[in-house]
Design an enzyme around this catalytic site. Structure first.
Site, PDB file in Angstrom:
ATOM      1  NE  ARG A  54      34.549  12.792-112.650  1.00  0.00           N
ATOM      2  CZ  ARG A  54      34.778  12.156-111.510  1.00  0.00           C
ATOM      3  NH1 ARG A  54      35.785  11.304-111.419  1.00  0.00           N
ATOM      4  NH2 ARG A  54      34.020  12.365-110.459  1.00  0.00           N
TER       5      ARG A  54
ATOM      6  CE  LYS B 193      30.172  20.375-112.697  1.00  0.00           C
ATOM      7  NZ  LYS B 193      30.381  18.987-112.288  1.00  0.00           N
TER       8      LYS B 193
ATOM      9  NE  ARG C  80      26.871  14.783-105.660  1.00  0.00           N
ATOM     10  CZ  ARG C  80      27.691  14.887-106.700  1.00  0.00           C
ATOM     11  NH1 ARG C  80      28.878  15.395-106.550  1.00  0.00           N
ATOM     12  NH2 ARG C  80      27.329  14.472-107.890  1.00  0.00           N
TER      13      ARG C  80
HETATM   14  P1  ATP Z   1      30.169  15.422-109.878  1.00  0.00           P
HETATM   15  O1  ATP Z   1      29.665  16.776-110.264  1.00  0.00           O
HETATM   16  O2  ATP Z   1      29.141  14.429-109.605  1.00  0.00           O
HETATM   17  O3  ATP Z   1      31.262  15.451-108.876  1.00  0.00           O
HETATM   18  P2  ATP Z   1      31.706  15.437-111.984  1.00  0.00           P
HETATM   19  O4  ATP Z   1      32.398  16.567-111.355  1.00  0.00           O
HETATM   20  O5  ATP Z   1      32.528  14.338-112.474  1.00  0.00           O
HETATM   21  O6  ATP Z   1      30.706  14.804-111.070  1.00  0.00           O
HETATM   22  P3  ATP Z   1      31.319  16.194-114.486  1.00  0.00           P
HETATM   23  O7  ATP Z   1      31.257  14.875-115.111  1.00  0.00           O
HETATM   24  O8  ATP Z   1      32.600  16.931-114.455  1.00  0.00           O
HETATM   25  O9  ATP Z   1      30.793  16.049-113.088  1.00  0.00           O
HETATM   26  O10 ATP Z   1      30.266  17.172-115.145  1.00  0.00           O
HETATM   27  C1  ATP Z   1      28.990  16.702-115.521  1.00  0.00           C
HETATM   28  C2  ATP Z   1      27.939  17.296-114.621  1.00  0.00           C
HETATM   29  O11 ATP Z   1      28.066  18.724-114.552  1.00  0.00           O
HETATM   30  C3  ATP Z   1      26.538  17.096-115.172  1.00  0.00           C
HETATM   31  O12 ATP Z   1      25.990  15.909-114.661  1.00  0.00           O
HETATM   32  C4  ATP Z   1      25.747  18.321-114.722  1.00  0.00           C
HETATM   33  O13 ATP Z   1      25.215  18.108-113.436  1.00  0.00           O
HETATM   34  C5  ATP Z   1      26.795  19.371-114.571  1.00  0.00           C
HETATM   35  N1  ATP Z   1      26.839  20.339-115.670  1.00  0.00           N
HETATM   36  C6  ATP Z   1      26.580  20.171-116.988  1.00  0.00           C
HETATM   37  N2  ATP Z   1      26.799  21.283-117.676  1.00  0.00           N
HETATM   38  C7  ATP Z   1      27.222  22.218-116.781  1.00  0.00           C
HETATM   39  C8  ATP Z   1      27.641  23.569-116.881  1.00  0.00           C
HETATM   40  N3  ATP Z   1      27.683  24.219-118.026  1.00  0.00           N
HETATM   41  N4  ATP Z   1      27.999  24.182-115.739  1.00  0.00           N
HETATM   42  C9  ATP Z   1      27.998  23.555-114.549  1.00  0.00           C
HETATM   43  N5  ATP Z   1      27.623  22.272-114.392  1.00  0.00           N
HETATM   44  C10 ATP Z   1      27.249  21.601-115.501  1.00  0.00           C
END
Ligand code: ATP
Length: 331
Positions: free
Chosen positions: A121, A186, A322
């Site tokens: 995102r 994640k 968070r």
């Molecule tokens: P947040 O994590 O801040 O709640 P978000 O869930 O919207 O935001 P996404 O936009 O879904 O986050 O994912 C992008 C973020 O995920 C990146 O900024 C990085 O920190 C993390 N990321 C990138 N690649 C991976 C991966 N392969 N596995 C887990 N996390 C990752």
């Protein structure tokens, strides 16, 4: 990326030792060109050993995506999605959005072996490793307008989690609005992007990035703890089977969503909510943060937060959730 890297990796993908001369002959290039093609492949997350005088060997064999194999599994399940596998693309979402604008059909799926600019995102990066990740996007056309799509990314997360559970993964949780987690790490990210207007119809591009087996350095690049499927289920899951299983589950979840919206899935989603009844911070795009207790999601997938000032609802937008302990955790 060197355009010959993937063709060479395909030739040595079985993990056996292959001589530079044989590879060069098969591709009609020089041995120096082969060496060049493999020089920087560690950036793709794979390791190739060069055995002097004998050739090249991939440390972990790669099980390549195969559109036909996935298509057969979908056909057996009566799921009418069309899967295309791309070797290398900037982002499957970007590519599918462009194709959607040019009239691509409902149900088209683009999966990529390599993404050079995978996105989360708000333009945040999504990292993947060759052979150890799944990155794909699905085009789903709705008759509804944008306003009726509240909770779509939550419904997608739930369907993905259910597919992984059915394959034996345990302990998956959902982080509002769009992540799959395992013990605070994640596991997968979802990016839903929409073309269309208030009255509809709309074209949604649903992108999913899933860690299957990723090296520990990926967590360093990601800047947050990372989980992979290989650590939470027996054996290393087959990527084609995994892709088919997720698409089958997604197809029925999206058909239901088109009829009923998110509301009937709300309790099921809440039961998997990683931060349910826990203190959290909700960080707005301008950096301001709200503290409270995450007490569930609403009928349109909005996060319900109990704060000292009362109850607030946040729709997904660009809001980030968070745990409260992560002081100053906004990005
Ligand atoms: P947040 O994590 O801040 O709640 P978000 O869930 O919207 O935001 P996404 O936009 O879904 O986050 O994912 C992008 C973020 O995920 C990146 O900024 C990085 O920190 C993390 N990321 C990138 N690649 C991976 C991966 N392969 N596995 C887990 N996390 C990752």
């Amino acid at each position: 990326m060197n355009p010959l890297s993937l063709p060479v990796l395909r030739l040595i993908g079985d993990g056996r030792l292959h001589s530079g001369e044989t590879i060069a002959r098969q591709l009609g290039v020089s041995r120096g060109t082969v060496w060049n093609a493999l020089r920087d492949v560690n950036a793709l997350g794979v390791t190739v050993h060069r055995v002097p005088g004998r050739g090249y060997q991939l440390v972990e064999p790669i099980h390549w995506l195969d559109a036909r194999e996935v298509g057969q599994q979908l056909a057996r399940a009566g799921v009418p999605l069309e899967v295309q596998v791309l070797d290398c693309v900037a982002s499957t979402n970007t590519e599918l959005l462009a194709r959607a604008a040019q009239g691509a059909s409902h149900g088209l799926v683009l999966a990529a072996e390599v993404q050079t600019a995978g996105r989360g995102r708000a333009g945040r990066p999504w990292y993947a490793v060759l052979g150890g990740s799944l990155t794909f996007s699905l085009l789903w056309r709705f008759d509804h307008g944008v306003g009726a799509l509240g909770g779509l990314s939550l419904a997608v997360g739930l369907a993905t989690a259910r597919a992984l559970e059915a394959l034996g993964a345990r302990g998956i949780e959902l982080k509002w609005p769009n992540d799959l987690m395992h013990r605070g790490r994640k596991l997968a990210g979802i990016l839903v992007e929409v073309q269309g207007d208030a009255l509809g119809p709309t074209a949604t591009v649903i992108g999913i990035g899933l860690n299957i087996r990723v090296p520990t350095e990926l967590a360093v690049r990601a800047g947050q703890p990372v989980a992979d499927l290989a650590s939470i289920m027996d054996g290393r899951p087959d990527r084609n089977r995994l892709l088919a299983a997720i698409l089958i589950e997604l197809n029925s979840a999206l058909e239901r969503f088109a009829q009923e919206g998110f509301a009937p899935r709300r309790a099921e989603w809440d039961a998997m909510h990683a931060y349910r009844d826990r203190p959290v911070r909700v960080v707005l795009p301008d950096g301001r943060a709200w503290e409270g207790v995450a007490c569930g999601v609403g009928e349109n997938g909005e996060l319900i937060l109990d704060t000292v000032h009362g109850r607030y609802r946040f729709s997904a937008g660009e809001v980030s959730l968070r745990p409260a302990v992560e002081a100053g955790g906004g990005r």
